[in-house]
Design a protein around this motif. Structure first.
Motif, mmCIF file in Angstrom:
data_model
loop_
_atom_site.group_PDB
_atom_site.id
_atom_site.type_symbol
_atom_site.label_atom_id
_atom_site.label_comp_id
_atom_site.label_asym_id
_atom_site.label_seq_id
_atom_site.Cartn_x
_atom_site.Cartn_y
_atom_site.Cartn_z
ATOM 1 N N GLU A 92 2.010 84.647 68.164
ATOM 2 C CA GLU A 92 1.532 83.325 67.791
ATOM 3 C C GLU A 92 2.442 82.323 68.474
ATOM 4 O OE1 GLU A 92 0.764 80.549 63.845
ATOM 5 O OE2 GLU A 92 1.033 82.717 63.595
ATOM 6 N N TYR A 93 1.842 81.334 69.128
ATOM 7 C CA TYR A 93 2.616 80.343 69.863
ATOM 8 C C TYR A 93 1.877 79.012 69.840
ATOM 9 C CZ TYR A 93 -0.697 81.031 73.695
ATOM 10 O OH TYR A 93 -1.836 81.092 74.458
ATOM 11 N N SER A 94 2.599 77.974 70.198
ATOM 12 C CA SER A 94 1.981 76.665 70.388
ATOM 13 C C SER A 94 2.475 76.124 71.723
ATOM 14 C CB SER A 94 2.328 75.715 69.242
ATOM 15 O OG SER A 94 3.713 75.473 69.206
ATOM 16 N N TYR A 95 1.696 75.236 72.313
ATOM 17 C CA TYR A 95 2.093 74.668 73.602
ATOM 18 C C TYR A 95 1.348 73.375 73.874
ATOM 19 C CZ TYR A 95 -2.175 76.473 75.931
ATOM 20 O OH TYR A 95 -3.457 76.730 76.328
ATOM 21 N N ASP A 96 1.898 72.594 74.779
ATOM 22 C CA ASP A 96 1.192 71.432 75.292
ATOM 23 C C ASP A 96 1.127 71.558 76.806
ATOM 24 O OD1 ASP A 96 3.615 70.435 76.433
ATOM 25 O OD2 ASP A 96 4.059 69.314 74.625
ATOM 26 N N VAL A 97 0.247 70.783 77.402
ATOM 27 C CA VAL A 97 0.024 70.852 78.846
ATOM 28 C C VAL A 97 0.064 69.438 79.411
ATOM 29 C CG1 VAL A 97 -1.572 71.572 80.679
ATOM 30 C CG2 VAL A 97 -1.462 72.878 78.545
ATOM 31 N N SER A 98 0.867 69.254 80.478
ATOM 32 C CA SER A 98 0.972 67.962 81.167
ATOM 33 C C SER A 98 0.833 68.189 82.659
ATOM 34 C CB SER A 98 2.336 67.321 80.912
ATOM 35 O OG SER A 98 2.603 67.221 79.554
ATOM 36 N N LYS A 108 0.004 69.629 71.682
ATOM 37 C CA LYS A 108 0.144 70.758 70.756
ATOM 38 C C LYS A 108 -0.788 70.592 69.568
ATOM 39 C CE LYS A 108 4.757 72.462 71.753
ATOM 40 N NZ LYS A 108 6.032 72.913 71.240
ATOM 41 N N GLU A 109 -0.965 69.347 69.133
ATOM 42 C CA GLU A 109 -1.853 69.100 67.991
ATOM 43 C C GLU A 109 -3.301 69.408 68.362
ATOM 44 O OE1 GLU A 109 1.891 67.423 67.652
ATOM 45 O OE2 GLU A 109 0.441 66.744 69.158
ATOM 46 N N GLU A 110 -3.687 69.030 69.555
ATOM 47 C CA GLU A 110 -5.054 69.266 70.017
ATOM 48 C C GLU A 110 -5.334 70.769 70.173
ATOM 49 O OE1 GLU A 110 -7.819 67.781 73.782
ATOM 50 O OE2 GLU A 110 -5.725 67.171 73.665
ATOM 51 N N GLN A 114 -1.872 79.102 68.677
ATOM 52 C CA GLN A 114 -2.649 80.081 69.432
ATOM 53 C C GLN A 114 -2.237 81.488 69.025
ATOM 54 O OE1 GLN A 114 -4.947 79.109 72.069
ATOM 55 N NE2 GLN A 114 -4.621 77.170 70.992
ATOM 56 N N VAL A 115 -3.203 82.390 68.953
ATOM 57 C CA VAL A 115 -2.931 83.806 68.724
ATOM 58 C C VAL A 115 -3.401 84.544 69.969
ATOM 59 C CG1 VAL A 115 -3.520 85.840 67.346
ATOM 60 C CG2 VAL A 115 -3.146 83.629 66.221
ATOM 61 N N TYR A 116 -2.546 85.420 70.460
ATOM 62 C CA TYR A 116 -2.836 86.133 71.701
ATOM 63 C C TYR A 116 -2.329 87.561 71.576
ATOM 64 C CZ TYR A 116 -2.317 87.390 76.671
ATOM 65 O OH TYR A 116 -2.377 88.014 77.885
ATOM 66 N N PHE A 117 -3.146 88.519 71.987
ATOM 67 C CA PHE A 117 -2.730 89.916 72.034
ATOM 68 C C PHE A 117 -2.284 90.184 73.466
ATOM 69 C CE2 PHE A 117 -5.230 89.711 68.249
ATOM 70 C CZ PHE A 117 -4.571 90.567 67.379
ATOM 71 N N CYS A 167 4.154 73.047 80.976
ATOM 72 C CA CYS A 167 3.815 73.489 79.619
ATOM 73 C C CYS A 167 5.094 73.654 78.812
ATOM 74 C CB CYS A 167 3.072 74.822 79.645
ATOM 75 S SG CYS A 167 1.467 74.758 80.446
ATOM 76 N N ASN A 168 5.121 73.035 77.638
ATOM 77 C CA ASN A 168 6.208 73.224 76.683
ATOM 78 C C ASN A 168 5.699 74.204 75.637
ATOM 79 O OD1 ASN A 168 8.221 71.234 77.635
ATOM 80 N ND2 ASN A 168 6.501 69.850 77.331
ATOM 81 N N VAL A 169 6.320 75.378 75.588
ATOM 82 C CA VAL A 169 5.816 76.476 74.764
ATOM 83 C C VAL A 169 6.836 76.844 73.695
ATOM 84 C CG1 VAL A 169 4.951 78.858 74.796
ATOM 85 C CG2 VAL A 169 4.573 77.365 76.776
#
Length: 179
Positions: A92-98, A108-110, A114-117, A167-169
């Protein structure tokens, strides 16, 4: 009349040849591939120069170039022996994109959590490779050249073709795969 019909049939049988393969209409020279390679080399060089300029203007310039072709910097590093994600692990992670100008494309709010296998689902290659470097609760800033992000096609939404990304993850959790 009968003789004429037999003669006609004999001529018809003798006149028919077995089908022959015809030569290809076009031959490929490989020039398209060569041109594409040259175009991508030029694009990569321009993007690399731009990324290096962006890094030089940041207050914290401690970026590392990964062997996978992107740059990263730890904002929060965990110095424990915690493990990084392995194939099949649920993360499980969160990130933003610029973009490289620092304009937010996705917050990150938008995007939400995220869940990723790991390596079992689709994710752009730079982020997939970047997540493999992370331990739970770490925060990393990644700078991905376009070929490690969404490449030529973009994301069909807000990210256009050939756009390098920042990306800030934050990696929140890793649940190990027990298979």
């Amino acid at each position: 009349m009968k003789h004429l019909l037999i003669l006609f049939m004999a001529l018809l049988l003798l006149g028919c040849k077995s089908p022959e393969a015809r030569p290809p209409v076009n031959t490929k020279s490989g020039s398209f591939i060569k041109e594409s390679v040259e175009r991508n080399k030029k694009l990569n060089k321009v993007e690399r120069k731009r990324i290096e300029e962006v890094i030089s203007n940041l207050p914290n310039k401690n970026f590392t170039i990964s062997e996978n072709g992107f740059w990263y910097r730890y904002n929060k590093k965990v110095d424990t022996s915690a493990e990084t994600p392995q194939f099949g692990d649920r993360i499980e992670y969160s990130y933003d994109v610029s973009n490289l100008s620092g304009q937010t494309i996705y917050s990150k709010e938008e995007l939400g959590n995220q869940v990723y296998f790991m390596d079992k689902e689709e994710l752009f290659s730079g982020l997939r490779e970047g997540l493999k470097l992370m331990k739970p609760t770490e925060e990393i800033t990644f700078i991905f050249p376009s070929q490690k992000a969404y490449g030529y096609y973009g994301d069909d939404n807000k990210i256009g073709a050939n756009v390098p990304l920042i990306c800030n993850v934050t990696l929140k959790t890793i649940t190990q795969n027990n298979d």
